[in-house]
Design a protein around this motif. Structure first.
Motif, PDB file in Angstrom:
ATOM      1  N   ALA A  35       7.843  14.613   8.010  1.00 17.45           N
ATOM      2  CA  ALA A  35       6.854  14.410   6.950  1.00 17.45           C
ATOM      3  C   ALA A  35       6.719  15.678   6.116  1.00 17.45           C
ATOM      4  N   SER A  36       6.605  15.504   4.812  1.00 20.05           N
ATOM      5  CA  SER A  36       6.491  16.653   3.921  1.00 20.05           C
ATOM      6  C   SER A  36       5.042  17.149   3.861  1.00 20.05           C
ATOM      7  N   GLY A  37       4.891  18.395   3.436  1.00 22.71           N
ATOM      8  CA  GLY A  37       3.548  18.943   3.285  1.00 22.71           C
ATOM      9  C   GLY A  37       2.734  18.201   2.251  1.00 22.71           C
ATOM     10  N   GLN A  38       3.376  17.741   1.166  1.00 19.13           N
ATOM     11  CA  GLN A  38       2.678  16.991   0.130  1.00 19.13           C
ATOM     12  C   GLN A  38       2.122  15.682   0.681  1.00 19.13           C
ATOM     13  N   LEU A  39       2.925  14.989   1.503  1.00 17.91           N
ATOM     14  CA  LEU A  39       2.464  13.732   2.093  1.00 17.91           C
ATOM     15  C   LEU A  39       1.273  13.973   3.011  1.00 17.91           C
ATOM     16  N   GLU A  92      -8.112  10.531   3.952  1.00 16.56           N
ATOM     17  CA  GLU A  92      -8.981  10.333   5.111  1.00 16.56           C
ATOM     18  C   GLU A  92     -10.360  10.939   4.882  1.00 16.56           C
ATOM     19  N   LEU A  93     -10.406  12.153   4.355  1.00 21.18           N
ATOM     20  CA  LEU A  93     -11.686  12.802   4.107  1.00 21.18           C
ATOM     21  C   LEU A  93     -12.490  12.074   3.038  1.00 21.18           C
ATOM     22  N   LEU A  94     -11.808  11.643   1.977  1.00 17.44           N
ATOM     23  CA  LEU A  94     -12.518  10.913   0.926  1.00 17.44           C
ATOM     24  C   LEU A  94     -13.082   9.598   1.455  1.00 17.44           C
ATOM     25  N   GLY A  95     -12.302   8.896   2.275  1.00 13.89           N
ATOM     26  CA  GLY A  95     -12.779   7.632   2.823  1.00 13.89           C
ATOM     27  C   GLY A  95     -13.965   7.808   3.760  1.00 13.89           C
ATOM     28  N   VAL A  96     -13.835   8.769   4.686  1.00 13.35           N
ATOM     29  CA  VAL A  96     -14.929   9.021   5.624  1.00 13.35           C
ATOM     30  C   VAL A  96     -16.180   9.492   4.879  1.00 13.35           C
ATOM     31  N   GLY A  97     -16.006  10.404   3.889  1.00 13.00           N
ATOM     32  CA  GLY A  97     -17.145  10.890   3.126  1.00 13.00           C
ATOM     33  C   GLY A  97     -17.794   9.807   2.297  1.00 13.00           C
ATOM     34  N   ALA A  98     -16.986   8.923   1.683  1.00 13.92           N
ATOM     35  CA  ALA A  98     -17.556   7.838   0.880  1.00 13.92           C
ATOM     36  C   ALA A  98     -18.353   6.877   1.744  1.00 13.92           C
ATOM     37  N   LEU A  99     -17.824   6.529   2.927  1.00  8.00           N
ATOM     38  CA  LEU A  99     -18.556   5.632   3.828  1.00  8.00           C
ATOM     39  C   LEU A  99     -19.859   6.274   4.271  1.00  8.00           C
ATOM     40  N   ALA A 100     -19.803   7.545   4.673  1.00  7.55           N
ATOM     41  CA  ALA A 100     -21.024   8.236   5.094  1.00  7.55           C
ATOM     42  C   ALA A 100     -22.018   8.330   3.937  1.00  7.55           C
ATOM     43  N   GLY A 101     -21.535   8.610   2.729  1.00  4.41           N
ATOM     44  CA  GLY A 101     -22.430   8.705   1.587  1.00  4.41           C
ATOM     45  C   GLY A 101     -23.097   7.390   1.261  1.00  4.41           C
ATOM     46  N   ALA A 161       0.826  -1.195   0.000  1.00  3.00           N
ATOM     47  CA  ALA A 161       0.000   0.000   0.000  1.00  3.00           C
ATOM     48  C   ALA A 161       0.862   1.248   0.000  1.00  3.00           C
ATOM     49  N   PRO A 162       0.397   2.331  -0.616  1.00  3.73           N
ATOM     50  CA  PRO A 162       1.157   3.597  -0.574  1.00  3.73           C
ATOM     51  C   PRO A 162       1.316   4.097   0.853  1.00  3.73           C
ATOM     52  N   ARG A 163       2.351   4.866   1.054  1.00  6.44           N
ATOM     53  CA  ARG A 163       2.642   5.356   2.411  1.00  6.44           C
ATOM     54  C   ARG A 163       1.531   6.260   2.927  1.00  6.44           C
ATOM     55  N   TRP A 164       1.013   7.145   2.050  1.00  5.43           N
ATOM     56  CA  TRP A 164      -0.026   8.070   2.479  1.00  5.43           C
ATOM     57  C   TRP A 164      -1.310   7.340   2.855  1.00  5.43           C
ATOM     58  N   LEU A 165      -1.566   6.215   2.163  1.00  2.00           N
ATOM     59  CA  LEU A 165      -2.776   5.453   2.488  1.00  2.00           C
ATOM     60  C   LEU A 165      -2.642   4.756   3.836  1.00  2.00           C
ATOM     61  N   LEU A 166      -1.457   4.218   4.112  1.00  2.00           N
ATOM     62  CA  LEU A 166      -1.235   3.578   5.421  1.00  2.00           C
ATOM     63  C   LEU A 166      -1.375   4.589   6.553  1.00  2.00           C
ATOM     64  N   LEU A 167      -0.784   5.777   6.371  1.00  2.09           N
ATOM     65  CA  LEU A 167      -0.882   6.789   7.423  1.00  2.09           C
ATOM     66  C   LEU A 167      -2.327   7.218   7.637  1.00  2.09           C
ATOM     67  N   ALA A 168      -3.092   7.370   6.535  1.00  3.81           N
ATOM     68  CA  ALA A 168      -4.482   7.794   6.665  1.00  3.81           C
ATOM     69  C   ALA A 168      -5.315   6.744   7.396  1.00  3.81           C
ATOM     70  N   THR A 169      -5.139   5.476   7.030  1.00  2.00           N
ATOM     71  CA  THR A 169      -5.918   4.424   7.689  1.00  2.00           C
ATOM     72  C   THR A 169      -5.510   4.263   9.146  1.00  2.00           C
ATOM     73  N   ARG A 170      -4.240   4.447   9.448  1.00  2.00           N
ATOM     74  CA  ARG A 170      -3.812   4.356  10.844  1.00  2.00           C
ATOM     75  C   ARG A 170      -4.412   5.482  11.680  1.00  2.00           C
ATOM     76  N   GLN A 171      -4.456   6.682  11.110  1.00  2.00           N
ATOM     77  CA  GLN A 171      -5.055   7.789  11.849  1.00  2.00           C
ATOM     78  C   GLN A 171      -6.538   7.532  12.123  1.00  2.00           C
TER      79      GLN A 171
END
Length: 863
Positions: free
Chosen positions: A777-781, A789-798, A483-493
């Motif tokens: 961590a960089s600003g881009q990451l 995180e927002l897309l995942g939470v919004g998709a689940l809620a939708g 998995a991409p690094r940004w995806l792992l960090l988002a799911t962990r958060q």
């Protein structure tokens, strides 16, 4: 001597020491806090949510109260009297004598359709009109107004009042003459307002009103004529008990004498067709207003919790400076009370202005002036605003008074907890009571509130299950290293803060549920309402077609370009018995059932099921000898079921059968429909005429065809309902525009919920991102992590909101509005995409400064 030693010495009475400043009053402290928090934007979301909810509720409450008040005030005017006896035969003399003996004002009204003709010198055209013969005392209630401004009563003998359509279609003018039956009458005026005009089938045609003294000379009333007789009575001042006595004694006379086809209408039954239209329109508006209020409750709760979290440090410092808990609690309580009062007053004023727009949009539904608004809707709106603030906003804020002073050095102390159960229950009960008062219908109010609460609980439960599943999947994804690094960090958060994610998903899903329901109401429910009277619905009905005229008439329709039309035999019959037992009106308690069995039915037969009918129970079998198909509503009203035996009297001939099927009939389709159908191709032993309905090819051709049919078949009655069809569609457009206008408020409230749910995580995200940036961590990451995180939470809620919206929409369509529901499989998918996009946009707006805050500032504030 040190400063400390000097401070310990006793005060010198000869020296003037400074007096400690008196602390500001609680009111002043609350005002300063309110002004500071407003300028800082701390209360804006909260006050906007209250404002929108109060505005929506007050707009509907003002409109509903004024319409109800207008109908109650003018019920007698719309009915034509305080009570009216309606029959298909001349009113029995004992009833007229009863009204006279009790000292009541009374007058006789006779209504029937007929053809009015222009003299040969003016072209000799003809036009179907609704003739109304009135007595000298007409009108008992209301005002009959002419186009020239005169307020008049019954026409003088030899004169008539007419609608403007009569003059336009026949090419006549005021002062000219019109032929009615065997009489030639002078047109004395054009009717501008007829107070007691109904909206029944006979009143689709324009009005022609004459004096009852002229009726006999016209020769229009024949033994088989379809005539409605009305005896209207009205009480006079000084005799308040005369009308109740008349109603009681007249009802007893009707029951004792066994008169058929006679009913007594009171003020409560006046103009039911307008009441039904208004009720359906206000149900839409009330539902949307309640949805807006429920969304506002969620937004206020989220915004208040965020407000409390931001002020923990301030209250800890106040405790260090010696401020007692009681003083802090009073200060914040007054601040929230003032904020709620300001937002509520603004909402009341906006609702008052909005309801005036509704009155203008819905003006086609009522022709009477509405009474002025009262204070009750304003008080209801103020109560809603304060209950929102006190019930859902104040409990977390009051916890600020209990913040320990040690939080100044230990930031982990004094976090906001779940609010007091007692305060929450009190707020919810008060809020529910206000919603019930708005709905005026416990089923609608409790259904909306309970459905909303169940939806929130379901969203929270499913979100918790999704977080637990995610916590299991994250280690597996980390081990796989795919998995991409940004995806792992988002799911962990997300997995690291399950409680906050559940609140965020549930609140987002609630807002999206409201938006999805609004879309479904607009696209499916309202479109189904409009489809009930489509643009291509028949606008001509032709009745009294004799059997030997059928072939020639159908040939004329084909020649004129009419390709599709209804064609059915019409049989007049009175219901005699059910399962061998004779029936009469007194056999039923329901008023509508009494009316139905007290008059003749329009029966018919066909060798096929009409396309606008659907079989709900049983089966349709062509040419079934003893079969009967009965409309669902009639069966429910009369308590009929499959297998029941019915017997009808048709011109002295007894005919009957067994109920083999029940049908759903769309009565608003402007098609030819019947309560009872015999599934047979022919019934030659019964006297019958034919009825047809068609759409006129073009306006010009339609007029020409009407004239051709009237000249070729003088006995026919051609009913032009194009104006009424256009009026029905215009009324629907008016209602839809009003509903869409209020939808705007609810949409705005839903967006406030989205913003509040995302903003509630701002401080925690700021600290987390500051630590990540400090660790390299960089600003881009971090932007990728936040976006994921927002897309995942919004998709689940939708997804959750879309699935629940489909179920709630089906329930509303079936139980509240009575529409046929079409399952839309695309709704959950569209809601999923919309939820992801809206959550991303709301996150960008609410969190746009998180990544720009200096790392050291965030770490110091989090220390």
């Amino acid at each position: 001597m040190s400063k400390i030693d000097a401070a310990l010495l006793p005060l010198n009475p000869t020296v003037r020491h400074p007096v400690p400043a008196k602390p500001p009053s609680v009111v002043l402290l609350a005002w300063r806090q309110l002004w500071r928090d407003w300028r800082a934007g701390e209360l804006r979301l909260l006050m906007v949510a209250v404002f929108l909810a109060v505005a929506a509720l007050c707009a509907v409450a003002f409109l509903s109260e004024r319409m109800d008040g207008g109908l109650r005030r003018d019920a007698a005017q719309l009915l034509g009297g305080d009570a009216v006896l309606v029959s298909d035969q001349a009113t029995p003399a004992p009833l007229s004598e009863l009204a006279r003996s009790l000292g009541l004002q009374h007058t006789t009204l006779i209504n029937f359709p007929s053809m009015a003709r222009a003299p040969e010198a003016q072209g000799g055209g003809s036009r179907l009109v609704a003739v109304k013969a009135v007595g000298t005392a007409y009108p008992l209630r209301g005002k009959l107004l002419l186009a020239d401004g005169r307020q008049v009563g019954a026409p003088q003998p030899g004169e008539v009042w007419v609608d403007a359509q009569v003059l336009d279609s026949l090419g006549l003018a005021v002062g000219g003459r019109v032929l009615v039956g065997d009489s030639s009458l002078r047109i004395a005026g054009v009717i501008a307002n007829e107070p007691d005009r109904g909206a029944g089938f006979l009143n689709f045609a324009p009005r022609l009103m004459l004096a009852d003294q002229d009726l006999a000379a016209t020769g229009l009333i024949q033994p088989a004529s379809r005539v409605s007789y009305r005896l209207a009575v009205a009480s006079v001042s000084g005799e308040p008990q005369a009308l109740p006595r008349f109603v009681k004694q007249a009802t007893a006379l009707i029951e004792q004498s066994g008169w058929r086809g006679l009913r007594l209408d009171s003020l409560e039954t006046g103009r039911p067709e307008m009441r039904q239209t208004l009720d359906r329109a206000t149900k839409f508006l009330k539902l949307v207003a309640m949805l807006s209020a429920l969304l506002a409750a969620v937004a206020v709760a989220l915004a208040a919790r965020d407000f409390a979290s931001r002020h923990l440090d301030d209250c800890a410092m106040l405790r260090v400076l010696g401020q007692p808990q009681r003083r802090i609690a009073w200060a914040y309580g007054l601040e929230f009370g003032a904020a709620g009062l300001v937002a509520s007053i603004g909402g009341v004023l906006a609702g008052l202005a909005l309801h005036l727009v509704f009155v203008n949009l819905l003006s086609g539904l009522f022709s009477v002036s509405l009474p002025p608004p009262t204070l009750w809707p304003a008080l209801l709106g103020l109560a809603l605003g304060l209950s929102l603030l006190m019930g859902f906003g104040l409990p977390p804020v009051l916890q600020l008074a209990a913040v320990p002073a040690l939080r100044v050095i230990r930031r982990d102390l004094g976090a906001v907890k779940a609010g007091s159960v007692l305060a929450l229950v009190a707020g919810v009960l008060g809020f529910a009571a206000i919603l019930l008062a708005l709905a005026g219908d416990w089923q609608l109010g409790l259904g909306a509130a309970a459905g909303f609460a169940l939806a929130v609980g379901l969203f929270a439960l499913l979100a918790w299950a999704a977080v637990l599943l995610l916590r299991r999947l994250v280690p597996l994804a980390a081990q796989g290293r795919g998995a991409p690094r940004w995806l792992l960090l988002a799911t962990r958060q997300v997995a690291a803060r399950p409680g906050l994610v559940v609140v965020q998903v549930a609140s987002l899903a609630v807002g999206l549920l409201a938006l999805a329901l609004l879309v479904l109401l607009r696209t499916d429910l309202i479109d189904s309402w409009r489809a009930a009277t489509p643009k291509n619905a028949p606008d001509r009905f032709v009745i009294n077609i004799q059997p030997d005229q059928g072939a020639a008439l159908r040939a004329q329709l084909k020649q004129s370009g009419v390709q599709h039309y209804d064609w059915y035999p019409m049989i007049r019959g009175r219901l005699l018995s059910i399962n061998g037992q004779d029936i009469k009106p007194q056999s039923f308690k329901d008023e509508r059932a009494q009316r139905l069995v007290d008059r003749e039915f329009n029966l018919s037969h066909a060798d096929h099921l009409p396309e606008q009918n659907l079989i709900s129970r049983g089966s349709w079998v062509n040419d079934e000898p003893e079969g009967l198909s009965v409309e669902d509503g009639l069966a429910q009203t009369l308590g009929l079921k499959l297998g029941d035996q019915l017997m009808f009297d048709v011109a002295g001939v007894a005919v009957g059968g067994r109920i083999t099927s029940l049908r759903k009939v769309d009565w608003s389709s402007m098609r030819v429909n019947f309560f009872v159908l015999f599934p047979r191709a022919a019934m030659p032993d019964l006297p019958s005429t034919f009825v047809t309905a068609y759409r006129a090819p073009t306006a010009a051709a339609g007029v020409s065809l009407d004239r051709q049919l009237s000249q070729q078949f003088p006995n026919l009655t051609v009913v032009d309902v194009s104006a009424q069809l256009n009026q029905v569609q215009a009324v629907l457009d008016q209602v839809i525009r009003a509903v869409e206008l209020l939808f705007g408020f609810t949409l705005a409230t839903g967006l406030v919920v989205l913003l509040a749910s995302v903003s509630s995580t701002r401080e925690q995200r700021t600290r987390e991102f500051a630590l990540m940036r400090a660790l390299g961590a960089s600003g881009q990451l971090l932007r990728q992590v936040q976006r994921a995180e927002l897309l995942g939470v919004g998709a689940l809620a939708g997804l959750l909101a879309g699935a629940v919206a489909v179920g709630l929409g089906a329930l509303l369509a079936h139980f509240v509005f009575g529409f046929e529901w079409r399952l839309n499989a695309w709704v959950p998918l569209a809601s999923l995409v919309s939820g992801a996009v809206l959550a991303q946009l709301a996150g960008w707006w609410s969190l746009r400064g998180v990544l720009q805050r200096p790392v050291m500032q965030s770490l110091r504030e989090a220390a």
